[in-house]
Design an enzyme around this catalytic site. Structure first.
Site, PDB file in Angstrom:
ATOM      1  N   ASP A 212       0.839  -1.196   0.000  1.00 26.81           N
ATOM      2  CA  ASP A 212       0.000   0.000   0.000  1.00 26.81           C
ATOM      3  C   ASP A 212       0.879   1.253   0.000  1.00 26.81           C
ATOM      4  O   ASP A 212       1.914   1.304   0.678  1.00 26.81           O
ATOM      5  CB  ASP A 212      -0.875  -0.020   1.267  1.00 26.81           C
ATOM      6  CG  ASP A 212      -1.749   1.219   1.406  1.00 26.81           C
ATOM      7  OD1 ASP A 212      -2.645   1.397   0.571  1.00 26.81           O
ATOM      8  OD2 ASP A 212      -1.509   2.006   2.347  1.00 26.81           O
ATOM      9  N   GLU A 244       1.679  -0.375  -5.070  1.00 25.45           N
ATOM     10  CA  GLU A 244       0.724   0.645  -5.501  1.00 25.45           C
ATOM     11  C   GLU A 244       1.456   1.948  -5.774  1.00 25.45           C
ATOM     12  O   GLU A 244       1.847   2.679  -4.855  1.00 25.45           O
ATOM     13  CB  GLU A 244      -0.341   0.861  -4.423  1.00 25.45           C
ATOM     14  CG  GLU A 244      -1.507   1.660  -4.962  1.00 25.45           C
ATOM     15  CD  GLU A 244      -2.122   2.593  -3.961  1.00 25.45           C
ATOM     16  OE1 GLU A 244      -3.215   3.080  -4.202  1.00 25.45           O
ATOM     17  OE2 GLU A 244      -1.497   2.862  -2.925  1.00 25.45           O
TER      18      GLU A 244
END
Ligand code: LM2
Ligand code: CA
Length: 533
Positions: A212, A244
């Site tokens: 993330d 990400e």
């Protein structure tokens, strides 16, 4: 179709066609596709894995499993309080049961790893997380303490032209908020603690991680942390990594290529392009025929792609396609994504919501033998027939990872393309029907149209399509629908791939894109952390 049949066919095909890929091994191909079961409980994910196995999904991305702040909003999951595995989705025992249940059905588990930051701590006083752990801003019960230098000095992530501001400041500093305390991921202690958390998950059988907010972490910090990870339990291979890295504005300082060394990277521009051409009138879907390196997207073997994700489906629904705003056109977008040879696709599986913050339904997905899908609670896009059945299409066509026999009509909004002689798809994104004989390149025979019917290994529950002795088939596709056939759903084959019939001979494909993919695949071989799918 069962798994052993598939694997057998695949191995045989690979040995036949590897030459067409300049000696690139099967292991360098991405998995077929995976699904994000957003906010599902561990018990529900476990119960879903038999279905995912039948449909061919390679893995599930699960919501962040660590202790988080309290509250009904979905985004509480992105504010870690500790690395105890006690979250809205369940506790550690349920998590372990899920991993085991999914492995028993050949489905891998990817954990969403929130390692860039910790919980904001809104009140200024002591609050408690979902496992009861006390915390306040920059103080998390001994795990991380601001006083011990575990965080970057406060600043706001407000300048994406500046790498240090992007990576060393607090995210979501909106209004008077202090934002999410940014972990000093360059420090030995922080790296060791993050690695211990991820290794704990690996010891429970986890197969991979979504990193993330990877864009907000130095790539070298991620590299260092990954270097501390144990191999995964399943097969002793390195865990699969995707990062990400939202990249839409080319003037930004942090770019996806900086992260290739660590694994795969999200390519948000693929979903943007799909929305632009399917629904926004910015070009037509036939323009995907010209897709290639000059689009400057992340190269295929490094890209995780999706139509929409949990953030942009609710934040910028106009920019992407999603189940709420696009109806059956959303199916078409996913059919395209799963048919087109680019990247490792992630299917989004959502729940119904009225506002941005709304958390998941209170009721489970699975009750008794029923699934609570397609209604006002869980949406389960991954179970929509066109989407679910195109996963097997992608699986069976992986060895022919390029397009062939392009067809286009209807002002560029009706397209067809093949995948060597392994599959053919027709997508009608126009407002009128298509009735056309198209050269598919497929072997003669009768195939299940997997968009409209399920193939159980013997019979097709819906309409079938016939490929004649010249490889032609008549496609009658209504407005807004698709048709797809592949060798895994051919009548009279029990879904087995007959390699003598389907062996692809060089030169298998047309188009420059295949050259580019072949080249980038081979350059990836031998890199230290090339994920093996
Ligand atoms: C991500 N990727 O980089 C996740 O995909 C995304 O869902 C996360 O944001 C984000 N990074 C941080 O992990 C979500 C959500 C935000 C939410 C944060 C933290 O999109 O709206 O921010 O999680 O929970 C919330 C409030 C926001 C507030 C912040 C800090 O919405 O208004 O900022 O908490 O208290 C003042
Ligand atoms: Ca950071």
């Amino acid at each position: 179709m069962n798994t052993s049949t598939w694997s057998m066919g695949c191995v045989l095909i690979a040995s036949t066609v590897v030459a067409g890929f300049s000696g690139i091994a099967r292991a360098d191909l991405n998995g077929a596709a995976f699904v994000h079961l957003f906010e599902w409980s561990w018990a529900d994910v476990a119960a879903e894995c038999p279905y995912l196995d039948v449909k061919g999904y390679a893995a599930v991305q699960v919501s962040p499993p660590q202790e988080h702040i309290q509250g009904s909003q979905w985004w509480t999951r992105y504010q870690p309080v500790s690395y105890k595995l006690v979250s809205r989705s369940g506790d550690e025992a349920a998590f372990k049961d899920m991993v085991d249940a999914c492995h028993a059905h050949n489905v891998k588990i990817y954990v969403d790893a929130v390692i860039n930051h910790m919980a904001e701590g809104h009140s200024g006083g002591i609050e408690h997380g979902t496992a009861g752990t006390p915390y306040q801003r920059e103080s998390y019960s001994g795990l991380y303490e601001g006083s011990q230098g575990h965080f970057h000095p406060f600043c706001q992530t407000n300048d994406y032209q500046n790498q240090i501001v992007t990576q060393g400041c607090n995210l979501t500093t909106e209004g008077h908020s202090g934002g999410l305390p940014d972990l000093k991921t360059g420090s030995e202690e922080v790296r060791a603690k993050i690695a211990a958390y991820l290794n704990h998950l690996i010891s429970l059988g986890v197969d991979g991680f979504r990193i993330d907010a990877a864009k907000h972490i130095w790539t070298a910090d991620i590299e260092n942390i990954l270097g501390r990870l144990n191999p995964r339990m399943l097969d002793g291979q390195p865990v699969e990594i995707f990062q990400e890295v939202i990249f839409r504005n080319t003037s930004e300082a942090v770019t996806p290529d900086q992260y290739y060394q660590n694994g795969l990277v999200t390519e948000f521009r693929w979903g943007d392009a799909i929305a632009a051409k399917f629904k926004r009138g910015h070009g037509t879907i036939s323009e995907f025929q010209g897709f290639g390196p000059h689009w400057n997207f992340v190269p295929s073997q490094k890209a995780v792609v999706f139509t929409d994700n949990h953030d942009d489906q609710r934040k910028t629904p106009h920019n992407v396609m999603n189940f709420k705003t696009d109806g059956s056109q959303y199916d078409l977008a996913n059919v395209f994504m799963l048919a087109f040879p680019y990247g490792y696709p992630k299917v989004m599986s959502s729940y119904e919501y009225a506002g941005h913050d709304q958390g998941p339904p209170g009721s489970p997905v699975h009750t008794g033998g029923n699934v609570n899908c397609f209604g006002s609670d869980w949406e389960c896009e991954h179970r929509f027939r066109p989407i679910a059945n195109m996963v097997a299409f992608r699986k069976h066509t992986l060895p022919a990872f390029s397009t062939s026999n392009w067809f286009s009509a209807g002002g560029g909004q009706q397209i067809g393309f093949g995948r060597g002689n392994l599959g053919y798809v027709v997508i009608n994104n126009a407002g009128f029907g298509l009735n056309q004989t198209i050269h598919t390149g497929m072997a003669p025979g009768t195939y299940c149209n997997v968009i409209e019917g399920d193939f159980d290994g013997t019979t097709c529950s819906g309409p079938m399509l016939t490929v004649d002795g010249s490889g032609n088939a008549l496609f009658n596709v209504p407005a807004g629908r698709a048709a797809a056939i592949h060798v895994g759903a051919k009548i009279g084959t029990q879904g087995k791939v007959d390699v003598t019939l389907y062996a692809i001979t060089a030169p298998p494909f047309s188009g420059r894109a295949s050259m580019w993919w072949a080249a980038s695949r081979s350059s990836a071989t031998g890199s230290r952390r090339t994920p093996v799918y």
